[in-house]
Design an enzyme around this catalytic site. Structure first.
Site, PDB file in Angstrom:
ATOM      1  CG  HIS A   1      64.770  31.153  40.995  1.00 38.62           C
ATOM      2  ND1 HIS A   1      64.842  31.670  39.711  1.00 38.62           N
ATOM      3  CD2 HIS A   1      65.534  30.029  40.980  1.00 38.62           C
ATOM      4  CE1 HIS A   1      65.605  30.887  38.967  1.00 38.62           C
ATOM      5  NE2 HIS A   1      66.039  29.894  39.715  1.00 38.62           N
TER       6      HIS A   1
ATOM      7  CG  ASN B   1      68.666  31.789  36.542  1.00 37.81           C
ATOM      8  OD1 ASN B   1      68.588  32.584  35.608  1.00 37.81           O
ATOM      9  ND2 ASN B   1      68.190  30.572  36.475  1.00 37.81           N
TER      10      ASN B   1
END
Length: 623
Positions: A548, A593
């Protein structure tokens, strides 16, 4: 590169040598596109919009702009390998949904490490006739300039059409106020409304839902137990997932293909749209005009034929990921090629590659407790023993004393009768748990309490995976200027582009304290579900393994004050027709996320493009 001062490579990294890629970083001498009679099939002389990258963010731009009438070309360095649906999720096969652990190998096969410190192990058992290096090798991803103590060792990329969406978890939570960047200054209510509008549209593109696992026994077992244990303290729910349940035993996981069907257009289904996808094409640089106010063309390298072309367009959109967007920009004269030099900052995008963030990750696996497993059949009336002639399992539908709903009890009864050889009362095809307690100021980390495939965490075949719960907690990282991604002027990667190099450490203070608190939280919470699986005890995972990476080309209102590269429309400062998409835009510390947030920013960017650039006229001739 070498540890011996007598070796000719000893001072190589300090030399004036520049790689061929570095020497071409601002080159503009490619031939023009071939004429219409010799062009690559589908390739046009000029496009309205060129998109680099075919992941969910690139597909968001494609969907918005193709449907608005623009002629769009999309280039991706990867190839099509996801079956009939281009860019589809590879977990959309019965085989992997029956055995999720087999999918781990698919993920591992797709990931390519970004920066690997050289292996200092000396092989001194080679034959005396074999050639032996006096310095360390630079192939297979090895990067002599990477400090192993300041690396994101788990950071990797996926080079296929569809990108990481071909194997991701599909978790699409919204950011709360603490994680979101501002889109509207000095008006929190207006900013909230703008984010809600964008998130709602992005969720519709991804088909995000929170009820696909509502009739999973394991899911409800974990969800209800945690809700009971933390009553009045924490809220638990299903992870928001980009997925559609097609049947009780099959889920269609969303991907780039869900956002936009990557078939070339015009076609039978879309006779009035114009789109071409070009896989296996490396985009090497964008070419600036003499006044540094707009982009004139894109240089591409056909990896199959070896040919190079120059592509013209009105708008250029880079959505190749947080690493490769920055790499392409540096190779085009933005930012700084080579090790960062604070005394000599670059003129174009001085903040490119600075203030990068990556989440901390703690992980463990638990085996469900006997108490939980026994509770699965608490409503069953059992007579005899499995295998006996008079063995029976029944329950009383709709009874007020039942602890579970009828759908649950019906599944358990049928399984216990039809599979008397199975010691577990949980059906073989019972969907996995997908539980979360969302990021909150009181516990500022994202949680995924589930059973899914990653590049790690496969369960041995001697353990029934129905008993296993995966725990993944993701912590936020404060953006710090000293945390950087930079690109070598001496070493190149597998695709002959400047080698990415990380200079990263999790910051002391808030980031480190929250990571420790997050670990404690996971240990305490997971113990309420069962005991730890041997070999999967609570642990911090390699930096970068979350995948990420953010902040490589940050978004803000003012380039100098906010130390950023793009504005809130994702347009590069100073350039009227260059746009960047993806998690690299997100400038904040976030634990959740980021894909849905990156998609929302792309939607806003498309609205700006549609308001400021006019599509070319559509003709009936084949384009």
């Amino acid at each position: 590169m070498s540890t011996s001062s007598s070796d000719p490579f000893f001072n190589f990294t300090k030399s004036s040598f520049r790689s061929a890629a570095a020497q071409k970083a601002s080159a503009t001498s490619l031939p023009p596109l071939p004429g219409p009679d010799k062009k690559v099939p589908g390739m046009d002389i000029k496009y309205d919009v060129v998109i680099v990258g075919s992941g969910p963010i690139g597909c968001t731009y494609a969907r918005e702009l193709v449907e608005a009438g623009y002629k769009v070309a999309m280039f991706d360095i990867g190839e099509i390998d996801s079956g009939l649906k281009i860019g589809a999720h590879k977990k959309n096969t019965v085989e992997y949904q029956k055995n999720i652990d087999k999918f781990v190998n698919v993920i591992q096969g797709q990931l390519m490490s970004v920066s690997v410190p050289v292996n200092t192990l000396v092989i001194d058992t080679l034959s005396p006739t074999s050639w032996q290096a006096s310095s360390f090798f630079v192939r297979n991803g090895s990067n002599p300039e990477q400090d192993p103590l300041r690396n994101l060792s788990g950071q990797a990329v996926t080079r296929v059409v569809g990108g990481m969406s071909t194997h991701w978890t599909c978790a699409t939570p919204r950011f709360d106020r603490e994680q979101r960047p501002l889109l509207v200054k000095d008006d929190q209510d207006a900013d909230d409304a703008e984010w809600d509008r964008l998130y709602t549209k992005a969720e519709s593109y991804f088909k995000t839902g929170t009820d696909q696992f509502k009739e999973s026994i394991r899911h409800n077992l974990v969800l209800n137990k945690l809700a009971e244990e933390y009553k009045g303290q924490r809220d638990f729910q299903q992870i928001p997932l980009a997925a559609t349940r097609r049947s009780p035993t099959f889920v269609e996981w969303s991907s780039a293909n869900t956002v936009f069907d990557l078939q070339n257009r015009p076609n039978t289904d879309a006779p009035n749209e114009r789109f071409n996808l070009f896989p296996a094409v490396a985009c090497e640089r964008v070419v600036r005009n003499t006044s540094n106010s707009e982009i004139e063309s894109l240089h591409i390298h056909d990896l199959i034929s070896g040919d190079r072309f120059e592509i013209k367009a009105d708008v250029f959109v880079l959505t190749a990921g947080a690493v490769h967007n920055a790499q392409l920009l540096v190779n085009s004269g933005f930012g700084q090629l080579g090790r960062p030099d604070p005394a000599n900052p670059p003129q174009l995008l001085p903040s490119l590659g600075s203030y990068i963030t990556e989440q901390s990750l703690v992980f463990c696996q638990t085996v469900m407790s006997t108490e939980l497993i026994d509770s699965v059949k608490s409503d069953m009336i059992i007579r005899g023993n499995p295998g006996d002639l008079g063995y029976s399992v029944t329950y009383t539908p709709g009874a007020e004393t039942n602890k579970h709903p009828d759908w649950w009890n019906e599944k358990v009864k049928n399984h216990m009768m039809q599979h008397q050889e199975d010691p577990l009362p949980i059906p073989f095809e019972d969907p996995e748990p997908q539980v979360t307690t969302l990021f909150q100021p009181s516990h500022p980390w994202h949680t995924q309490i589930h059973r899914d495939a990653f590049s790690y965490g496969a369960v041995q075949q001697s353990i029934d995976s129905r008993l296993i719960v995966d725990w993944r907690f993701f912590g936020r990282t404060e953006p710090k200027e000293e945390n950087k991604l930079w690109f070598s002027d001496k070493i190149t990667d597998t695709y002959n582009m400047p080698q990415p190099t990380f200079d990263f450490r999790f910051p002391a203070g808030r980031t480190s304290k929250e990571a420790e608190d997050m670990m404690t939280d996971m240990c305490v919470m997971s113990a309420k579900i069962g005991g730890f699986l041997p070999g999967s005890l609570p642990q911090f995972m390699e930096p970068g393994l979350v995948l990420h990476l953010g902040g490589t080309h940050r978004m803000g209102f003012d380039e100098q004050e906010d130390k950023c590269c793009v504005n809130t429309d994702s347009r590069v400062f100073g350039f009227k027709n260059l746009f960047l998409g993806g998690c690299g835009n997100i400038p904040t510390a976030y634990g959740a996320n980021p894909t849905l947030t990156a998609m929302s920013l792309a939607i806003k960017s498309c609205e700006y493009i549609k308001n400021n650039f006019t599509p070319s006229p559509f003709t009936d001739q084949a384009e």
